[in-house]
Write a protein that holds these residues in place. Structure first.
Motif, PDB file in Angstrom:
ATOM      1  N   ALA A 228       0.834  -1.206   0.000  1.00 29.25           N
ATOM      2  CA  ALA A 228       0.000   0.000   0.000  1.00 29.25           C
ATOM      3  C   ALA A 228       0.869   1.256   0.000  1.00 29.25           C
ATOM      4  N   CYS A 229       1.953   1.233   0.760  1.00 26.91           N
ATOM      5  CA  CYS A 229       2.871   2.379   0.773  1.00 26.91           C
ATOM      6  C   CYS A 229       3.531   2.554  -0.595  1.00 26.91           C
ATOM      7  N   PHE A 230       3.927   1.444  -1.210  1.00 23.93           N
ATOM      8  CA  PHE A 230       4.552   1.529  -2.541  1.00 23.93           C
ATOM      9  C   PHE A 230       3.595   2.154  -3.564  1.00 23.93           C
ATOM     10  N   LEU A 231       2.315   1.822  -3.443  1.00 21.68           N
ATOM     11  CA  LEU A 231       1.330   2.328  -4.395  1.00 21.68           C
ATOM     12  C   LEU A 231       1.164   3.843  -4.336  1.00 21.68           C
ATOM     13  N   LEU A 232       1.453   4.430  -3.176  1.00 18.38           N
ATOM     14  CA  LEU A 232       1.277   5.872  -3.018  1.00 18.38           C
ATOM     15  C   LEU A 232       2.332   6.678  -3.765  1.00 18.38           C
ATOM     16  N   GLN A 233       3.429   6.028  -4.184  1.00 16.73           N
ATOM     17  CA  GLN A 233       4.412   6.573  -5.117  1.00 16.73           C
ATOM     18  C   GLN A 233       5.302   7.673  -4.539  1.00 16.73           C
ATOM     19  N   ASP A 234       4.827   8.439  -3.577  1.00 22.41           N
ATOM     20  CA  ASP A 234       5.622   9.521  -3.006  1.00 22.41           C
ATOM     21  C   ASP A 234       6.905   8.976  -2.401  1.00 22.41           C
TER      22      ASP A 234
ATOM     23  N   TRP B 118       8.654   9.429   0.331  1.00 23.72           N
ATOM     24  CA  TRP B 118       8.703   8.967   1.720  1.00 23.72           C
ATOM     25  C   TRP B 118       7.736   7.818   1.975  1.00 23.72           C
ATOM     26  N   TRP B 119       6.673   7.724   1.200  1.00 25.51           N
ATOM     27  CA  TRP B 119       5.811   6.550   1.307  1.00 25.51           C
ATOM     28  C   TRP B 119       6.534   5.306   0.794  1.00 25.51           C
ATOM     29  N   VAL B 120       7.329   5.477  -0.247  1.00 24.86           N
ATOM     30  CA  VAL B 120       8.119   4.355  -0.763  1.00 24.86           C
ATOM     31  C   VAL B 120       9.152   3.908   0.272  1.00 24.86           C
ATOM     32  N   VAL B 121       9.777   4.866   0.967  1.00 26.01           N
ATOM     33  CA  VAL B 121      10.722   4.525   2.036  1.00 26.01           C
ATOM     34  C   VAL B 121      10.002   3.773   3.156  1.00 26.01           C
ATOM     35  N   ALA B 122       8.804   4.257   3.509  1.00 25.93           N
ATOM     36  CA  ALA B 122       8.012   3.562   4.537  1.00 25.93           C
ATOM     37  C   ALA B 122       7.681   2.143   4.100  1.00 25.93           C
ATOM     38  N   GLY B 123       7.384   1.964   2.813  1.00 32.82           N
ATOM     39  CA  GLY B 123       7.103   0.628   2.293  1.00 32.82           C
ATOM     40  C   GLY B 123       8.305  -0.291   2.418  1.00 32.82           C
ATOM     41  N   ALA B 124       9.503   0.243   2.166  1.00 28.97           N
ATOM     42  CA  ALA B 124      10.728  -0.558   2.300  1.00 28.97           C
ATOM     43  C   ALA B 124      10.929  -0.993   3.745  1.00 28.97           C
ATOM     44  N   LEU B 125      10.724  -0.077   4.683  1.00 27.11           N
ATOM     45  CA  LEU B 125      10.895  -0.416   6.107  1.00 27.11           C
ATOM     46  C   LEU B 125       9.857  -1.441   6.555  1.00 27.11           C
ATOM     47  N   LEU B 126       8.630  -1.285   6.075  1.00 25.06           N
ATOM     48  CA  LEU B 126       7.584  -2.260   6.418  1.00 25.06           C
ATOM     49  C   LEU B 126       7.901  -3.635   5.833  1.00 25.06           C
ATOM     50  N   PHE B 127       8.474  -3.657   4.648  1.00 19.99           N
ATOM     51  CA  PHE B 127       8.839  -4.934   4.036  1.00 19.99           C
ATOM     52  C   PHE B 127       9.879  -5.651   4.897  1.00 19.99           C
ATOM     53  N   HIS B 128      10.838  -4.888   5.424  1.00 21.42           N
ATOM     54  CA  HIS B 128      11.862  -5.499   6.282  1.00 21.42           C
ATOM     55  C   HIS B 128      11.232  -6.032   7.577  1.00 21.42           C
ATOM     56  N   VAL B 129      10.327  -5.263   8.172  1.00 17.83           N
ATOM     57  CA  VAL B 129       9.638  -5.730   9.381  1.00 17.83           C
ATOM     58  C   VAL B 129       8.836  -6.991   9.072  1.00 17.83           C
ATOM     59  N   SER B 130       8.200  -7.018   7.919  1.00 15.23           N
ATOM     60  CA  SER B 130       7.443  -8.194   7.494  1.00 15.23           C
ATOM     61  C   SER B 130       8.355  -9.410   7.404  1.00 15.23           C
TER      62      SER B 130
END
Length: 282
Positions: free
Chosen positions: A62-68, A70-82
């Motif tokens: 979902a973060c990756f989809l937002l394209q911005d 810092w949202w993409v950075v948040a998506g990367a961090l969430l992927f690592h937590v996952s």
């Protein structure tokens, strides 16, 4: 009162003898402490952790989809937590003895679904932002290579297991191993990695996913790191395939030798007539 395992016990019982360097260095130190925290609560099963890891992966997508940026950075961090939570399920299974064959299947399938959805979100989002068709082509490549890596690994493991079992059956017992002393720079590197539980296959499916979904988004070089990761994965996979090809070429000779040893072994192990003969005084 439920006994809580110590961190040392968790490491001894749940760490793999050899693992990916990303897992050893960046995941296990965190995952072991989280396992220490949740292990006494038996309702937190491996399947529950697999579901949590999948939900976190969906949050990453979902973060990756937002394209911005810092949202993409948040998506990367969430992927690592996952991924950390995904590694916890196997540790909990080994520590509490709560693993199952269905859980193994579920973990594998949800991992592939997570990668598929995150790839579509990351590269599809970047395509929507830039209009560059290159992101769509790389997206297809990422999905294909992820499936290829894990399916190929499973099939190679089956072939090696089959060859090993046939040799053991033909010989009638374990194949003796001869200890060798490592020599040369390459052997020293292998020993250095082995002492730290790091396998020599330095770019596996784990490093591939982390490069695509974490390093690329964090740096902003999404396309570049995905391409580099794909090339490195193919190089290391081709090395494994070449090793398997050499093993299969040598297998008929090894099997014939094992069959010969199996025919001789009972004679060697059976007591001789001299040993069974009664002892008489001179």
């Amino acid at each position: 009162m439920v006994r809580r395992s110590s961190l040392r016990e968790i490491r001894e019982q749940t760490y793999k003898v050899r693992d990916a360097w990303w897992t050893v260095l960046l995941v296990d130190p965190v995952a072991a402490r989280l396992v220490w925290l949740v292990a006494p609560y038996r309702w937190i099963t491996p399947n529950v952790l697999t579901a949590v890891a999948t939900l976190l992966g969906l949050g990453s997508a979902a973060c990756f989809l937002l394209q911005d940026r810092w949202w993409v950075v948040a998506g990367a961090l969430l992927f690592h937590v996952s991924f950390i939570v995904d590694c916890m399920d196997g540790k909990i299974a080994r520590l509490n003895g709560t693993g199952s064959m269905f859980g193994t299947w579920l973990d594998f399938m949800f991992d592939r679904v997570r990668v598929f959805i995150c790839a579509c979100a990351l590269f599809g989002g970047q395509y929507a932002r830039t209009g560059s068709v290159a992101y769509l082509w790389v997206m297809l490549g990422v999905i294909f290579l992820d499936l290829f890596r894990y399916l190929n690994g499973q099939q190679m493991a089956k072939v090696r297991t089959t060859m090993r079992e046939q040799i053991l059956e033909a010989r009638g017992g374990p194949v003796p191993t001869v200890a060798t002393v490592p020599r040369g720079p390459r052997a020293r590197v292998r020993q250095f990695l082995a002492e730290r539980r790091i396998r020599t296959h330095l770019f596996s499916g784990i490093e591939y996913e982390m490069t695509v979904f974490i390093i690329g988004p964090l740096t902003g070089w999404i396309l570049q790191f995905a391409v580099v990761a794909g090339v490195l994965l193919l190089i290391f996979e081709l090395r494994l395939i070449h090793g398997l090809w050499r093993s299969t070429r040598a297998f008929p000779v090894a099997l014939a030798r094992a069959q010969a040893e199996g025919a001789v072994l009972p004679q060697r192990e059976s007591p001789s007539r001299e040993m069974n003969a009664p002892v008489t005084a001179d």
